[in-house]
Enzyme design. Structure first.
Site, PDB file in Angstrom:
ATOM      1  N   HIS A 179      -4.554  22.878   7.099  1.00  0.00           N
ATOM      2  CA  HIS A 179      -5.992  22.966   6.860  1.00  0.00           C
ATOM      3  C   HIS A 179      -6.503  21.661   6.259  1.00  0.00           C
ATOM      4  O   HIS A 179      -5.730  20.803   5.844  1.00  0.00           O
ATOM      5  CB  HIS A 179      -6.320  24.130   5.916  1.00  0.00           C
ATOM      6  CG  HIS A 179      -6.300  25.466   6.576  1.00  0.00           C
ATOM      7  ND1 HIS A 179      -5.140  26.187   6.764  1.00  0.00           N
ATOM      8  CD2 HIS A 179      -7.297  26.223   7.099  1.00  0.00           C
ATOM      9  CE1 HIS A 179      -5.427  27.328   7.365  1.00  0.00           C
ATOM     10  NE2 HIS A 179      -6.733  27.371   7.583  1.00  0.00           N
ATOM     11  N   LYS A 213      -9.194  22.653   1.034  1.00  0.00           N
ATOM     12  CA  LYS A 213      -8.774  24.052   0.873  1.00  0.00           C
ATOM     13  C   LYS A 213      -7.960  24.209  -0.409  1.00  0.00           C
ATOM     14  O   LYS A 213      -7.069  23.408  -0.685  1.00  0.00           O
ATOM     15  CB  LYS A 213      -7.967  24.518   2.084  1.00  0.00           C
ATOM     16  CG  LYS A 213      -7.673  26.017   2.069  1.00  0.00           C
ATOM     17  CD  LYS A 213      -7.166  26.492   3.406  1.00  0.00           C
ATOM     18  CE  LYS A 213      -6.843  27.982   3.389  1.00  0.00           C
ATOM     19  NZ  LYS A 213      -8.021  28.813   3.082  1.00  0.00           N
TER      20      LYS A 213
END
Length: 274
Positions: A160, A164
């Site tokens: 990600h 995040k």
């Protein structure tokens, strides 16, 4: 807007997902934005939600009062933080409305609170709201059931964007749970989250997780079944965050006429085997 349009509240309205939700609600027949909520102290309080989302003025000012925002609403869409989502679940239960939760990183205690709130609210909660990932989870469960654990090791790999804050991702855990279900085991007892230094051989029957963070990656997930002489990889790449928003709105519409309870996207998509 028709009189029977579903009136939705977007919480975390100033964030990237919140803005995507506002734009999509505005463009979707049968839905209307009832209120937009941001955290107390946000610089966006009082600003028009449409302007924040790039739509121009729509007459909905951003508020920091979720209690008044939930009043007379039909549902709330929530991609925020675990502690905030628990609070919103309690409010949704009081208001007897739909609560769609895409928040990840929730603890076992948080999940208990969601189950309690679901006695009065219609809660749809998932680590991923997309059709593709939920279909992938079904395939992962089937593969884990079919491939003998003595001969096949399972690893979940995810990447990600650098912003995040939780790991492994909610989607990675969803896929891990699917693999564990296929094998008839408890993920908590068989997952390996960290490998560092001299780890020794891989524990038999374990499900490993590897986490990557960097750049602007929206979400890449792979489940690797590693056997002797062959390897099976089931994977999904998300290229647009609006796919999560579309799934969340689909979940809200689906749950509108359901009885109170805790549901998942597998229920929404008709993929549940329970």
């Amino acid at each position: 807007m028709s009189d029977d349009a579903m009136k939705l509240v977007v919480v975390g309205a100033a964030g990237r997902m919140g803005q995507a939700l506002i734009r999509l609600i505005h463009a979707t027949e049968g839905l209307t934005l009832h209120a937009a909520v941001a955290r107390p102290g946000s610089a966006f309080i009082g600003k028009d939600a449409g302007e924040i989302a790039g739509l121009g003025q729509i007459g909905i000012p951003v508020t920091d009062d979720p209690l008044s925002a939930f009043l007379h609403a039909d549902g709330v869409i929530d991609f925020t933080t675990p502690a905030t989502s628990v609070t919103f679940a309690d409010l949704a239960a009081q208001a007897r409305i739909v609560h769609v939760i895409g928040t990840t990183g929730c603890s076992a205690e948080d999940e208990t609170r969601f189950k309690a709130a679901a006695r009065h609210a219609r809660i749809v909660k998932s680590g991923n709201m997309g059709l593709g990932i939920n279909l992938l989870s079904v395939l992962v469960e089937q593969a884990a059931r079919a491939l003998p654990p003595a001969d096949w090791d399972i690893e979940v790999l995810e990447m990600h964007h650098k912003h995040k804050v939780d790991a492994p991702s909610g989607t990675a855990l969803l896929l891990g749970e699917a693999a564990a279900k296929g094998r008839g085991i408890d993920l908590g007892d068989h997952s390996v989250r960290v490998r560092d230094g001299y780890t020794g051989p891989r524990p038999a029957g374990s499900i490993g997780f590897a986490t990557l963070r960097g750049g602007a990656v929206i979400g890449d997930h792979s489940v690797i079944f590693a056997g002797e002489g062959e390897r099976l990889t089931l994977s999904h790449s998300a290229g647009d965050r609006s796919l999560f928003a579309r799934g969340a709105l689909q979940a809200a519409l689906w749950a509108r006429d359901k009885k109170p309870g805790l549901y998942s996207m597998l229920d929404v998509l008709g993929l549940s085997t329970r």
